[in-house]
Design a protein around this motif. Sequence first.
Motif, mmCIF file in Angstrom:
data_model
loop_
_atom_site.group_PDB
_atom_site.id
_atom_site.type_symbol
_atom_site.label_atom_id
_atom_site.label_comp_id
_atom_site.label_asym_id
_atom_site.label_seq_id
_atom_site.Cartn_x
_atom_site.Cartn_y
_atom_site.Cartn_z
ATOM 1 N N ALA A 65 0.821 -1.210 0.000
ATOM 2 C CA ALA A 65 0.000 0.000 0.000
ATOM 3 C C ALA A 65 0.856 1.261 0.000
ATOM 4 C CB ALA A 65 -0.935 0.000 1.210
ATOM 5 N N GLU A 66 2.057 1.155 0.536
ATOM 6 C CA GLU A 66 2.974 2.294 0.577
ATOM 7 C C GLU A 66 3.821 2.402 -0.691
ATOM 8 O OE1 GLU A 66 3.226 4.635 2.864
ATOM 9 O OE2 GLU A 66 1.786 3.814 4.307
ATOM 10 N N GLY A 67 3.624 1.490 -1.636
ATOM 11 C CA GLY A 67 4.311 1.589 -2.913
ATOM 12 C C GLY A 67 5.533 0.717 -3.067
ATOM 13 N N TYR A 68 5.667 -0.319 -2.229
ATOM 14 C CA TYR A 68 6.828 -1.209 -2.291
ATOM 15 C C TYR A 68 6.463 -2.550 -2.915
ATOM 16 C CZ TYR A 68 9.471 1.764 0.943
ATOM 17 O OH TYR A 68 10.147 2.801 1.526
ATOM 18 N N GLN A 69 7.425 -3.152 -3.604
ATOM 19 C CA GLN A 69 7.361 -4.574 -3.921
ATOM 20 C C GLN A 69 7.953 -5.311 -2.729
ATOM 21 O OE1 GLN A 69 6.354 -6.837 -6.806
ATOM 22 N NE2 GLN A 69 6.477 -7.887 -4.845
ATOM 23 N N PHE A 70 7.141 -6.082 -2.047
ATOM 24 C CA PHE A 70 7.556 -6.718 -0.800
ATOM 25 C C PHE A 70 7.988 -8.152 -1.052
ATOM 26 C CE2 PHE A 70 6.873 -9.313 2.940
ATOM 27 C CZ PHE A 70 7.449 -8.553 3.945
ATOM 28 N N TYR A 71 9.167 -8.477 -0.509
ATOM 29 C CA TYR A 71 9.694 -9.840 -0.516
ATOM 30 C C TYR A 71 10.015 -10.246 0.920
ATOM 31 C CZ TYR A 71 10.730 -9.052 -5.511
ATOM 32 O OH TYR A 71 10.654 -8.772 -6.862
ATOM 33 N N ALA A 72 9.948 -11.538 1.181
ATOM 34 C CA ALA A 72 10.404 -12.096 2.454
ATOM 35 C C ALA A 72 11.198 -13.353 2.164
ATOM 36 C CB ALA A 72 9.224 -12.419 3.372
ATOM 37 N N LEU A 73 12.175 -13.621 3.020
ATOM 38 C CA LEU A 73 13.069 -14.758 2.821
ATOM 39 C C LEU A 73 12.958 -15.712 4.000
ATOM 40 C CD1 LEU A 73 15.372 -16.005 1.099
ATOM 41 C CD2 LEU A 73 16.975 -14.634 2.441
ATOM 42 N N ASP A 74 12.522 -16.940 3.732
ATOM 43 C CA ASP A 74 12.622 -18.004 4.734
ATOM 44 C C ASP A 74 14.013 -18.612 4.596
ATOM 45 O OD1 ASP A 74 10.021 -17.557 5.536
ATOM 46 O OD2 ASP A 74 9.356 -19.634 5.227
ATOM 47 N N LEU A 75 14.867 -18.357 5.563
ATOM 48 C CA LEU A 75 16.238 -18.838 5.510
ATOM 49 C C LEU A 75 16.301 -20.360 5.516
ATOM 50 C CD1 LEU A 75 17.667 -16.387 8.188
ATOM 51 C CD2 LEU A 75 18.035 -16.224 5.707
ATOM 52 N N ARG A 76 17.424 -20.898 5.098
ATOM 53 C CA ARG A 76 17.638 -22.345 5.132
ATOM 54 C C ARG A 76 17.326 -22.899 6.527
ATOM 55 N NH1 ARG A 76 23.647 -22.962 3.298
ATOM 56 N NH2 ARG A 76 22.883 -21.470 1.751
ATOM 57 N N LYS A 77 16.642 -24.049 6.539
ATOM 58 C CA LYS A 77 16.324 -24.774 7.780
ATOM 59 C C LYS A 77 15.304 -24.051 8.658
ATOM 60 C CE LYS A 77 20.941 -26.701 7.418
ATOM 61 N NZ LYS A 77 22.237 -27.038 7.993
ATOM 62 N N HIS A 78 14.584 -23.101 8.070
ATOM 63 C CA HIS A 78 13.490 -22.404 8.758
ATOM 64 C C HIS A 78 12.234 -22.476 7.881
ATOM 65 C CE1 HIS A 78 16.986 -20.441 10.630
ATOM 66 N NE2 HIS A 78 16.193 -20.028 11.595
ATOM 67 N N GLY A 79 11.088 -22.565 8.510
ATOM 68 C CA GLY A 79 9.817 -22.396 7.825
ATOM 69 C C GLY A 79 9.667 -23.225 6.575
ATOM 70 N N ARG A 80 9.348 -22.556 5.468
ATOM 71 C CA ARG A 80 9.142 -23.222 4.185
ATOM 72 C C ARG A 80 10.391 -23.962 3.713
ATOM 73 N NH1 ARG A 80 6.839 -18.376 4.513
ATOM 74 N NH2 ARG A 80 4.758 -17.960 3.659
#
Length: 295
Positions: A65-80
């Motif tokens: 909403a603020e105008g950013y392309q948002f990415y997130a990183l699940d680091l190795r051996k975490h989460g996904r």
Amino acid sequence: MAWQPDRLLPGFEALELGFPDDYDGRVVATLVRLPVPEAPRGAALYVHGFIDYFFQRHMAERFAAEGYQFYALDLRKHGRSLLPRQHPCFCKDLSEYHADLTRALQEIDAPVLLAGHSTGGLLCCLYKKNGELRDRVRALWLNSPFFEFNAKGSRLLKLKIARAVGKFLPFANDPRAVLPAYVRSIHRDWDGEWEFDLALKPLYGFPAYFGWVRAIFAAQAKVHAGLSLSIPVLSMHSDEADMILDWRQIARWSRTLGKDVSVLAFPGALHDLVLSRVEIREEVFRQLFAWSATQ
């Protein structure tokens, strides 16, 4: 690999990033994004904390909403990115994650506002200092960065013993190092309002491996020695309401990161500031985007 619909968050996309095998065998990290038609303010990349993964849909939507392309990183051996037979959330050195960040930045292929929560905040600072693509990081937002163990007396002594043992027995561990109070405070099944996968962020956490304790001490020592970061840094913390870290330590070490550092306090906030009650998290976002607009 190509971008695919994310298996955890409808409307998001995920990209699996592969790496050479390590001491646990096969290794991957996972880049997640919220597709947007345009992003006039550029890209933001978020890195989670210890025993954590990206699930904060509302944060991504606010960035969009603020105008950013948002990415997130699940680091190795975490989460996904956690694979069978791996030691969950383990590393022998935080620099192991530098490859994950480098691959993510290669994929994004643009300057980023790099955002880190807790251990992720510690990692992001060290990556900006020494990471391969550190010049693509234009600013840092730190959400309760993990710059020092919140421990004194016998607890601190136990951590130092674990650090020493971790040199020789990295997979020795304390299976009850993580108390359930924090997960209870944020998950909607107990006292919180958030939904996340309790297999990936369990009520009682994962074991705290002594090799990981050693890696954290070593990383924190680099921050304590001074990083002289040349970019703008915004570091945020709570007060005694943070049941994980000591806000005084965060404030102290944040101010030593470089010459252009802003430190803001949010009394009553949770350890992950964006999971706090609505009036606090809205103020967190207001201050964040007011700051980022000037960078």
